[in-house]
Write an enzyme that holds these catalytic residues in place. Structure first.
Site, PDB file in Angstrom:
ATOM      1  CB  SER A 295      84.146 -96.556  25.129  1.00 23.76           C
ATOM      2  OG  SER A 295      84.417 -95.829  26.295  1.00 23.76           O
ATOM      3  CB  CYS A 297      82.072-103.184  24.934  1.00 21.82           C
ATOM      4  SG  CYS A 297      83.819-103.098  24.609  1.00 21.82           S
TER       5      CYS A 297
HETATM    6  C1  SPV Z   1      82.690 -93.322  26.510  1.00 22.38           C
HETATM    7  O1  SPV Z   1      83.585 -93.276  25.659  1.00 22.38           O
HETATM    8  O2  SPV Z   1      82.730 -94.097  27.482  1.00 22.38           O
HETATM    9  C2  SPV Z   1      81.538 -92.430  26.391  1.00 22.38           C
HETATM   10  C3  SPV Z   1      81.638 -91.286  25.542  1.00 22.38           C
HETATM   11  O3  SPV Z   1      80.567 -92.615  27.076  1.00 22.38           O
HETATM   12  S1  SPV Z   1      82.741 -90.119  26.177  1.00 22.38           S
HETATM   13  O4  SPV Z   1      81.968 -88.934  26.478  1.00 22.38           O
HETATM   14  O5  SPV Z   1      83.707 -89.866  25.143  1.00 22.38           O
HETATM   15  O6  SPV Z   1      83.348 -90.629  27.377  1.00 22.38           O
HETATM   16 MN    MN Z   2      81.050 -93.887  28.733  1.00 20.53          MN
END
Ligand code: SPV
Ligand code: MN
Length: 655
Positions: A295, A297
Site C-alpha cells: 500500500s 508505494c
Molecule cells: C491497501 O491498503 O492496500 C488498499 C486500500 O488497497 S485498503 O482497502 O485499505 O486495503
Molecule cells: Mn490494496
C-alpha cells in the site's frame, strides 16, 4: 421525480422502523417485507436464506432492505448514505464526502485475525495473525449480539470478477452501513442475477459488517471493540466497529483473504495486484502487466501511467486457460485510491475524474464550502484555513494549525485519505475491463519502497527466480496501515497482510502456477524501485519515470532490448534508457545518474538476504527452490564482488 421517490422510501423506512422495533422476535428472515422476502426466495439458495436469517437474529437491526441489481434499488442505497448522514453531498454533482473515525483511518492489522483451530495454529507460522477459532467466534458473536439495534440493514449481492465467467465468485454482504453498501456498488459488479446462476450452490462468500454504535458525527464510537475475524471454514468474515473501507468492505481485502485460501485449493492465484495495458510509445502494441506493490508505494499510479490503459489497481484473480495461457481479471470495477499527490502533473487521468461531475466518494479529506482539498493536489491551489476534515469527528471543526493530543500538528487531509470511483469514469479505462475471459498476463512487476538497495528496474532470470524476488519483497511502511511509518518490513508479493495460508504453501502455489504453461508463455517477472535515494536523501526518480521502467520491461517481453546480466537479474543498457527518456519525455538521461541508479550494491543485497532468511526461518514447508534461489543469489553477488574488487559494482563493469 428523484425527490418523490426519496420521500416514499424514507416514509416506508420510518414507518416500518417503528413497527419492527416493538418486538424482539420480529427480527430474522421470516420478518422481512414481502417484497424483500420474494427477492431472497427468487435466489433459490437455502444457504443464503439460513445465513440471512441467522445473522439478522443475532445483530437485531430495526429494518432490513434487500437490494437487487435494478437501478431503482441501487439509487436507493446511494440516497440512503446521504439520508443517514454517512455521506454529505458536495458542490460537484455526484460527489460526496464520507468520514471515518479519527481512530479508523487505515487497516487495523492487529485486530484482523484468522480463526484457526487451536490444534492447527503452528502450521500458520509466525507472520499470520491467528486466534483460536472457538474463542474468536465467541468473542465476535458476543460483540455482534444486538450490534445493529435501531439501524437499517442493507443486504446486497455482488460478483467478484466479471459476471458469467470462470473467474466469478458470488458474495453476499450484510451491513448496517449505507456507505459500505454504496462504496461496494462503485467498486464491484452487481451480483444478484449472478447469485441466481449459482442454482442453490453453497459456493459463495459472505460478509457481516456492523459499524456499531455511531457518534453524533456518524462515526464508529467503540473503536476499542473493532474486530475483523476471518473464517475459512465457512468462507465468511465478520467485521465490527469500523467504517474505513479496508476494514469494513467485505468485497475488498476481506474477500481477498478468502480467495487466497480458495485459490490455493483450486490451483489458481488471488493476488494484491493491478492490471494494466502498457503501450509502446508509438501505440503500435500493448502488453498486459500485473503489478504487486505494498500500500502507498505507487501501485495505483503505476497502473495509471499516462499513455497506458487500466483494468484494475488492487486485486486480481489469475488462472491458466485451456490453451495454457495465463489470464487475469480485475475482481473489482472501481478504485479506492489514495488521493494524496493526485494532481494534474503526476496523475492527470485521476485528477480529471476527481474534478468532473461523476459518482465519487471522497473520504477523510478537508471540505470547505462543499469543495474537497487534499495533500499534494497542486501547488497553485490555496488550502482554506477552516473547514471540516478527518479530525472533526473527534477534535471539532478544522482550523489550520490544529494539534493532536501529543502536540503534533495535524494535516488538513489524512495521508491515507481516499477517493472511490468507477474505472469506467476514467478516460484510460481499457476495453477488456469486463472481459469474462480475462487478459493474457505477459509480465508481473514487484515493487517496494526501498531507499538504498535495489535498482529502479531489473528482470528476474526465470519464473522460479521471479517467485523468489516476490517472496523477498521488502518495503518501508506507510500510512496505509495503522502504526509507525518508515520501518522496513517484509512484504511477500505485497500480499502478506492478506495471506491466510501457510507461507510455504502460498509460494509453492506460485511455483506450480506455470506447470500447465508453455515456457514461451511464462510471464516475465520484474522488480521495480521508485524510491532509491542519493547520499543527500533525494530521490533519483521523478514520479513519472516509472513509465520508462515499464516501457523497458514491455520491450523485454517482445525481445526488443538486450540486457546486462548481473548477479540479481537483467538490467537495462544505458543506450536503451537514453532512447526511452528522450522518446517519452524529451529529456537527456545522464550517464552519471544511470551509473548511480543501476550499480549493484552487493553489501546491501546481502544484508537484505540475511533479513529474508531470518524472516522465513520459522516457516514450515518452504519450497526448496526458495533456499536454492537465496543461496544462488548470495553466491553470484560474492563472486561479482571478488571479480570486480568493489562492493558497489557499476553497470558498465558487467560485460
Ligand atoms: C491497501 O491498503 O492496500 C488498499 C486500500 O488497497 S485498503 O482497502 O485499505 O486495503
Ligand atoms: Mn490494496
Amino acid at each position: 421525480m428523484y425527490l418523490i421517490c426519496f420521500f416514499c422510501v424514507l416514509n416506508e423506512f420510518t414507518t416500518n422502523k417503528v413497527i419492527m422495533m416493538t418486538s424482539e422476535e420480529c427480527y430474522g428472515y421470516e420478518y422481512l417485507d414481502e417484497k424483500d422476502k420474494e427477492k431472497i426466495d427468487a435466489l433459490n439458495n437455502p444457504k443464503a436464506v439460513k445465513v440471512i436469517d441467522r445473522f439478522l437474529k443475532i445483530c437485531k437491526p430495526a429494518k432490513v432492505v434487500v437490494i437487487d441489481d435494478t437501478q431503482e434499488d441501487i439509487n436507493y442505497v446511494r440516497q440512503l448514505s446521504i439520508d443517514l448522514g454517512e455521506e454529505i453531498k458536495l458542490e460537484m454533482p455526484g460527489h460526496t464526502i464520507h468520514y471515518d473515525s479519527y481512530f479508523d483511518q487505515a487497516r487495523d492489522k492487529g485486530n484482523t485475525r484468522l480463526l484457526v483451530p487451536v490444534t492447527e495454529k503452528e502450521k500458520y507460522g509466525t507472520h499470520i495473525n491467528t486466534i483460536d477459532r472457538d474463542e474468536g467466534l465467541k468473542e465476535i458473536l458476543d460483540i455482534m449480539d444486538g450490534c445493529m439495534k435501531g439501524k437499517l440493514v442493507v443486504i446486497r449481492f455482488f460478483c467478484l470478477g466479471p459476471t458469467n465467467s470462470r473467474f466469478s465468485i458470488s458474495a453476499l454482504q450484510i451491513t448496517d452501513s449505507a456507505y459500505v453498501a454504496h462504496s461496494e456498488d462503485i467498486l464491484y459488479r452487481k451480483g444478484y442475477e449472478q447469485f441466481k446462476r449459482l442454482e442453490g450452490s453453497e459456493d459463495f462468500f459472505y460478509f457481516v459488517h456492523s459499524a456499531g454504535e455511531l457518534t453524533e458525527k456518524n462515526v464508529t464510537k467503540n473503536i476499542e471493540k473493532r474486530r475483523i475475524y476471518i473464517d475459512l471454514e465457512e468462507n465468511r468474515v465478520f467485521t465490527v466497529n469500523n467504517q474505513y473501507a479496508g476494514n469494513s468492505l467485505g468485497l475488498k481485502k476481506l474477500a481477498l483473504r478468502l480467495a487466497i485460501n480458495k485459490a490455493l485449493k483450486e490451483n489458481w492465484l488471488a493476488e494484491h495486484m493491478f492490471i494494466s495495458a502498457v503501450y509502446t510509445l508509438d501505440k503500435s502494441r500493448k502488453t498486459y502487466f500485473l503489478g504487486a506493490f505494498p500500500s502507498a508505494c505507487g501501485k495505483t499510479s503505476t497502473a495509471m501511467v499516462p499513455g497506458n490503459a487500466i483494468i484494475g489497481d488492487d486485486i486480481v484473480y489469475m488462472r491458466v486457460d485451456k490453451e495454457g495461457i495465463p489470464k487475469a481479471v480485475n475482481i473489482e470495477s472501481g478504485i479506492f485510491g489514495i488521493i494524496k499527490d493526485v494532481n494534474p502533473k503526476d496523475d492527470p487521468e485521476i485528477y480529471k475524474a476527481l474534478t468532473s461531475p461523476c459518482e465519487t466518494i471522497f473520504s477523510n479529506v478537508q471540505i470547505t464550502d462543499e469543495k474537497p482539498y487534499w495533500l499534494g493536489m497542486g501547488d497553485d491551489i490555496e488550502i482554506p484555513e477552516i473547514g471540516i476534515n478527518w479530525t472533526s469527528s473527534y477534535l471539532g471543526e478544522w482550523k489550520t494549525g490544529k494539534k493532536d493530543e501529543k502536540g503534533n500538528e495535524l494535516s488538513f487531509s489524512h495521508p491515507n485519505a481516499r477517493y472511490t470511483l468507477r474505472i469506467e469514469e476514467l478516460e484510460n479505462a481499457d476495453e477488456a475491463l469486463h472481459d469474462p475471459d480475462g487478459v493474457k498476463v505477459s509480465a508481473i512487476v514487484y515493487g517496494g519502497r526501498d531507499s538504498n538497495t535495489s535498482v529502479p528496474v531489473y528482470q528476474s532470470f526465470n519464473w522460479s527466480n521471479g517467485v523468489f524476488v516476490g517472496a523477498a519483497l521488502e518495503s518501508e511502511t506507510t500510512s496505509a496501515t495503522l502504526g509507525q511509518a518508515g520501518v522496513r518490513k517484509h512484504q511477500p508479493m505485497a500480499n502478506l497482510d492478506f495471506i491466510v495460508v501457510p507461507l510455504g504453501q502460498y509460494f509453492q502455489s506460485h511455483l506450480n502456477f506455470v506447470k500447465e504453461v508453455k515456457e514461451e508463455n511464462h510471464p516475465l517477472i520484474f522488480s521495480t524501485n521508485y524510491f532509491l535515494k542519493d547520499e543527500n536523501g533525494k530521490y533519483y526518480d521523478e514520479i513519472l519515470d516509472k513509465k520508462i521502467w515499464l516501457l523497458w520491461a514491455e520491450g523485454r517481453v517482445h525481445g526488443d532490448y538486450d540486457a546486462i546480466k548481473t548477479p540479481i537479474g537483467y538490467i537495462p543498457k544505458y543506450e536503451d534508457l537514453v532512447d526511452l527518456f528522450k522518446g517519452a519525455f524529451d529529456i537527456d538521461y545522464e550517464k552519471s545518474r544511470y551509473e548511480a541508479e543501476f550499480s549493484i550494491r552487493v553489501g546491501k543485497f546481502l544484508d537484505k538476504f540475511d533479513r529474508i532468511e531470518k524472516f522465513y526461518a520459522n516457516e514450515k514447508d518452504m519450497p526448496e527452490e526458495f533456499f536454492f534461489e537465496l543461496e544462488e543469489q548470495r553466491k553470484k553477488l560474492l563472486e561479482a564482488k571478488e571479480k570486480y574488487g568493489t562492493d558497489t559494482i557499476s553497470p558498465f563493469l558487467f560485460s
